[in-house]
Design a protein around this motif. Structure first.
Motif, PDB file in Angstrom:
ATOM      1  N   GLU A 291      36.518  51.104  60.398  1.00 52.88           N
ATOM      2  CA  GLU A 291      35.888  49.817  60.094  1.00 52.88           C
ATOM      3  C   GLU A 291      34.372  49.938  59.926  1.00 52.88           C
ATOM      4  O   GLU A 291      33.701  48.978  59.552  1.00 52.88           O
ATOM      5  CB  GLU A 291      36.263  48.738  61.120  1.00 52.88           C
TER       6      GLU A 291
ATOM      7  N   SER B 253      43.097  56.403  60.956  1.00 56.44           N
ATOM      8  CA  SER B 253      44.487  55.965  60.847  1.00 56.44           C
ATOM      9  C   SER B 253      44.722  55.074  59.642  1.00 56.44           C
ATOM     10  O   SER B 253      45.757  55.187  58.978  1.00 56.44           O
ATOM     11  CB  SER B 253      44.893  55.230  62.125  1.00 56.44           C
TER      12      SER B 253
ATOM     13  N   LYS C  98      35.122  65.560  65.792  1.00 53.31           N
ATOM     14  CA  LYS C  98      35.696  64.325  65.264  1.00 53.31           C
ATOM     15  C   LYS C  98      35.057  63.261  66.126  1.00 53.31           C
ATOM     16  O   LYS C  98      35.326  63.185  67.338  1.00 53.31           O
ATOM     17  CB  LYS C  98      37.215  64.322  65.397  1.00 53.31           C
TER      18      LYS C  98
HETATM   19  O1  MN9 Z   1      40.633  58.248  65.595  1.00 55.85           O
HETATM   20  C1  MN9 Z   1      41.440  56.115  65.041  1.00 55.85           C
HETATM   21  N1  MN9 Z   1      41.336  55.779  66.423  1.00 55.85           N
HETATM   22  C2  MN9 Z   1      42.404  55.506  67.174  1.00 55.85           C
HETATM   23  C3  MN9 Z   1      40.862  57.457  64.784  1.00 55.85           C
HETATM   24  O2  MN9 Z   1      43.540  55.484  66.753  1.00 55.85           O
HETATM   25  C4  MN9 Z   1      42.129  55.202  68.600  1.00 55.85           C
HETATM   26  C5  MN9 Z   1      40.722  55.148  64.111  1.00 55.85           C
HETATM   27  O3  MN9 Z   1      41.065  55.531  62.814  1.00 55.85           O
HETATM   28  C6  MN9 Z   1      41.091  53.695  64.384  1.00 55.85           C
HETATM   29  O4  MN9 Z   1      42.492  53.561  64.449  1.00 55.85           O
HETATM   30  C7  MN9 Z   1      40.561  52.754  63.309  1.00 55.85           C
HETATM   31  C8  MN9 Z   1      40.972  51.308  63.557  1.00 55.85           C
HETATM   32  O5  MN9 Z   1      40.317  50.781  64.667  1.00 55.85           O
HETATM   33  O6  MN9 Z   1      39.182  52.886  63.219  1.00 55.85           O
END
Ligand code: MN9
Length: 310
Positions: free
Chosen positions: A197, A213, A169
């Motif tokens: 993003e 997320s 991941k």
């Molecule tokens: O791992 C998420 N990272 C964290 C996945 O939560 C640190 C991402 O999905 C980020 O939340 C997302 C928004 O910055 O890219």
């Protein structure tokens, strides 16, 4: 071991907490239906988003079990088992295998930093051996673990040592490194993108799957990005990705995951607040967030019906 690969959008799920901050597995069923109803192709449980590091091992097991049960094999469920204690991580891996999870994943220890690739391979060998029948994904997230080790070299070395190593991941923004991982040994590993993003950049680089997320709250938007990219309609793909960037910028005006949990509640799935140290939003912050999201049109374009007419 199953050799299934991930495909499409995998939601990094939230851990529902009740009003007093206790894990509330009764909400997991509605969370799963919310996600599968919006076309999500997999669930990643107890990661950064699911506050895995803020839960006790007992709570992590309860949540993992609730997600596996509610999903009932409809999409793969990946359980994140990383822990500063490798023995504890290994036990969580064994538990995930026992309850019928499809895959496991783990961050590296982060209190004492892992300083070398060889050390990282040693650590992950110990964790992955707890669930020998499940594909294992190393969770590379240097911003949170503090270990920005060379993951291409990790895959090279770990490929010979960890029989169930499936891939990564990849939660960093280095597309060139991501590309090297994808292309290593003729695409031997399943390398999954983790920065929502930049999904469009990752699609251009060759990703087949992404774990994140914000797929919890705006899956239809991201599905449109994938469709526009597949149709080589790059103007639309960029326009839609730019909405995701705007949405994430708005969420980042407040503590990110507490804000995300508040948005899920606005969408009808009450997952409560975050545990400390992240905490929850004040009522006035929730109203401010709702107004700001409204102003950028989020509640229209995050919804599947926004695209049905097209
Ligand atoms: O791992 C998420 N990272 C964290 C996945 O939560 C640190 C991402 O999905 C980020 O939340 C997302 C928004 O910055 O890219």
């Amino acid at each position: 071991m199953n050799t299934r690969r991930l495909d499409g959008l995998v939601a990094a799920t939230y851990t529902p907490l009740d009003d007093v901050g206790t894990v509330d597995s009764t909400i997991v069923g509605s969370m799963v239906e919310h996600l599968l109803g919006r076309g999500i192709n997999g669930l990643y449980v107890c990661g950064s988003t699911g506050e895995g590091m803020s839960l006790t091992s007992h709570e992590r097991k309860i949540i993992a079990e609730a997600y596996v049960k509610a999903t009932a094999g409809r999409v793969p469920v990946i359980v994140q088992v990383g822990h500063n204690s490798l023995a504890e991580a290994r036990q969580l891996a064994t538990h995930a295998q026992e309850i019928g999870a499809d895959m496991i994943s783990a961050t590296c220890p982060s209190y004492f930093k892992v300083g070398t690739v060889a050390g990282l391979v040693d650590c992950m060998t110990e964790v992955a051996s707890g669930a020998p029948d499940l594909p294992f994904y190393y969770y590379h997230i240097p911003a949170l673990t503090g270990s920005a080790l060379d993951v291409v070299e990790f895959l090279r070395q770990a490929g010979d040592r960890i029989p169930n190593l499936s891939g990564l991941k990849y939660t960093d923004t280095k597309l060139y490194e991501f590309q090297e991982c994808l292309e290593l040994d003729d695409g031997r590993f399943d390398i999954v993108w983790g920065c929502d993003e930049m999904l469009l950049g990752a699609l251009a680089t060759g990703t087949r799957a992404a774990i994140g997320s914000t797929y919890n709250i705006a899956a239809p938007l991201y599905q449109q990005i994938i469709m526009a990219f597949n149709d080589r309609n790059l103007d639309d793909a960029r326009r839609l990705q730019s909405l995701s960037v705007k949405m994430i910028r708005t969420l980042n005006h407040l503590p990110f995951h507490p804000a995300m949990k508040a948005v899920l509640s606005m969408q009808g799935v009450n997952v409560g607040r975050c545990r400390l140290p992240q905490g929850g939003l004040s009522r006035s912050d929730v109203s401010k967030l709702q107004a700001e999201l409204n102003a950028i049109g989020f509640f229209e374009w995050s919804n599947a019906s926004a695209y049905e007419a097209e």
